[in-house]
Write an enzyme that holds these catalytic residues in place. Structure first.
Site, mmCIF file in Angstrom:
data_model
loop_
_atom_site.group_PDB
_atom_site.id
_atom_site.type_symbol
_atom_site.label_atom_id
_atom_site.label_comp_id
_atom_site.label_asym_id
_atom_site.label_seq_id
_atom_site.Cartn_x
_atom_site.Cartn_y
_atom_site.Cartn_z
ATOM 1 N N ASP A 112 0.850 -1.199 0.000
ATOM 2 C CA ASP A 112 0.000 0.000 0.000
ATOM 3 C C ASP A 112 0.885 1.248 0.000
ATOM 4 O O ASP A 112 1.619 1.487 0.958
ATOM 5 C CB ASP A 112 -0.892 -0.040 1.255
ATOM 6 C CG ASP A 112 -2.064 0.917 1.172
ATOM 7 O OD1 ASP A 112 -2.026 1.830 0.338
ATOM 8 O OD2 ASP A 112 -3.011 0.746 1.965
ATOM 9 N N HIS A 165 -10.040 -0.933 -7.298
ATOM 10 C CA HIS A 165 -9.702 0.252 -6.492
ATOM 11 C C HIS A 165 -8.730 1.173 -7.223
ATOM 12 O O HIS A 165 -8.935 2.396 -7.248
ATOM 13 C CB HIS A 165 -9.130 -0.219 -5.156
ATOM 14 C CG HIS A 165 -8.791 0.876 -4.205
ATOM 15 N ND1 HIS A 165 -9.737 1.694 -3.626
ATOM 16 C CD2 HIS A 165 -7.586 1.305 -3.725
ATOM 17 C CE1 HIS A 165 -9.146 2.553 -2.827
ATOM 18 N NE2 HIS A 165 -7.836 2.350 -2.869
#
Ligand SMILES: C=CC1=C(C)c2cc3[nH]c(cc4nc(cc5[nH]c(cc1n2)c(C)c5CCC(=O)O)C(CCC(=O)O)=C4C)c(C)c3C=C
Ligand SMILES: [Fe+2]
Length: 413
Positions: free
Chosen positions: A226, A321
């Protein structure tokens, strides 16, 4: 063995840094040479390891903790001014906080030290200060509040806890040693006494520095790398996207500053973990192990949103996403994401109270986080695995020059 200096309460280790280990701009491994010059000539003292000896200078055009690589431990703390505490009291508080932060980030004991981090060195400690909308009315500075500090609009699916949202003042504390991070949090809390009361505190973490053979992108509690496609501080346009534009006039105090959006986002891990890995990868649009985009390549290969698979389907699904969040899908909206995971044990319903203390930095939240979150709330496949449980937005002024304090241009002009 560790040796403390009598009367000054600082470990000699703090004053003798280690060579190597400064992996990022603005960080200095063993960057304590100035302190070491103040009468500490001992050469028989083992130096701090690279983690403890790394310091991030407090002073500069921007506050630290924005482009600084994410540390292993983070504390986010919001305060409300006490009744009757106005502009002068707030100025005194910012002066005390800045002095304490400047000392601790350099590995020196702050005023009123409790000595709980004596022998750890600065450990990449950063302390970042911000002001919420409510701060300006309480300090009679309403005319100085920048237009970009908008109220956060509601988003579909929000499940916000008012008592863990907002706040007059905000501090982000990060360090690579847990005692250093807690020490800073406690010192700053004590320094607020009489002027501001803590509204909420959230504690988070990332991978420990040195745990992997090379610095790498942090992994969140869903197991994904991330931060891969964050804008790079040296890329053209970075400053314009992340830092407030320089101005003259009533909002010039924000020159060099940025806006932080803080969201406590719980992950519905019990549901997420039932999904097969290949489905999880479709939800994000990247491989879970390597972080490579599903359009091919390695973690750092640019994402190709137009790529199609042999069966004609989009390689990165329409609701993935990274497709929905990408600047290309949001009129160029760009965020610098720099968060901490949290894991606070089971909730009353048995589900893990775990997720991401999401922090987004941008020059303007309206064209940054708010624009992207509007899109995500309606179209992102990840949304059904998340709950946004608290929210705040802060104006984070530029850094303080040596001899001044953060927010001085706002509070004393
Ligand atoms: C409003 C903005 C965003 C929220 C809220 C958000 C929550 C969130 N994201 C992840 C996991 C990942 N996000 C990734 C990329 C990514 N996310 C956003 C924005 C928000 N994320 C952006 C702008 C991007 C970059 C898109 C791009 O241009 O490619 C990734 C992929 C790796 C990466 O680039 O960082 C992951 C994984 C979680 C778990 C989460 C809430 C808990
Ligand atoms: Fe994301």
């Amino acid at each position: 063995m560790e040796e403390s200096t009598e009367g000054r309460g600082i470990s000699r280790r703090c004053l003798l840094g280690a060579a190597g280990g400064a992996g990022a701009a603005g960080m200095a491994a063993g960057g304590l040479a100035g302190a070491a010059g103040r009468g500490w000539a001992g050469d028989d003292v083992p130096p701090l390891a690279a983690v403890g000896g790394t310091s991030v200078p407090f002073h500069g055009r921007h506050q630290v903790g924005i482009t600084t690589p994410p540390q292993a431990y983070g504390h986010l703390v919001a305060f409300d001014l006490r009744p009757g505490a106005g502009r002068a009291a707030a100025a005194g508080l910012m002066r005390r906080w800045s002095a304490a932060a400047e000392a601790m980030t350099a590995g020196r004991p702050p005023a009123g030290d409790d000595q709980i981090a004596l022998d750890a060195g600065p450990s990449s400690l950063t302390v970042t200060f911000g002001f919420g909308r409510s701060f300006f009315a309480k300090t009679d500075l309403g005319d100085r509040m920048p237009a970009a500090l908008v109220p956060m609009p509601p988003f579909p699916g929000d499940a916000l806890d008012h008592f863990r949202s907002g706040g007059d003042l905000w501090i982000q504390i990060g360090a690579d040693d847990p005692l250093v991070a807690v020490h800073a949090t406690r010192i700053l809390h004590k320094a607020a006494s009489g002027t501001a009361a803590m509204r909420w505190q959230m504690n988070g973490f990332n991978r420990a520095r040195g745990a992997t053979d090379r610095p790498r992108t942090v992994r969140n509690l869903m197991g994904q790398l991330d931060g891969t496609n964050n804008p790079h501080p040296f890329a053209p346009g970075f400053d314009a996207e992340i830092f407030a534009a320089d101005t003259t006039g009533p909002h010039a105090w924000m020159n060099g500053g940025s806006y932080a959006v803080v969201r406590r986002i719980r992950m519905l891990l019990d549901t997420w973990e039932k999904l097969p890995v290949d489905r999880q990868e479709q939800v994000i649009g990247r491989r879970k192990d390597t972080g490579a985009p599903l359009s091919g390549g390695t973690e750092t290969t640019p994402v190709n949103l137009a790529a199609v698979r042999p069966d004609g389907a989009l390689a990165i699904p329409g609701d993935a996403h990274i497709r929905v969040a990408a600047p290309a899908s949001n009129g160029g909206a760009t965020l610098l994401r720099r968060g901490f995971s949290y894991y606070d044990g089971p909730r009353p319903d048995g589900a893990p109270d775990a997720g991401l203390l999401f922090i987004a930095w941008q020059a303007d939240p309206t064209t940054g986080f708010i624009q992207v979150q509007r899109k995500l709330a309606g179209a992102d496949g990840l949304t059904r695995f998340l709950r946004h449980e608290s929210s705040a937005i802060f104006a984070v002024p530029g850094g303080a020059a040596s001899g001044s304090y953060v927010g001085q241009a706002l509070l004393e002009s």
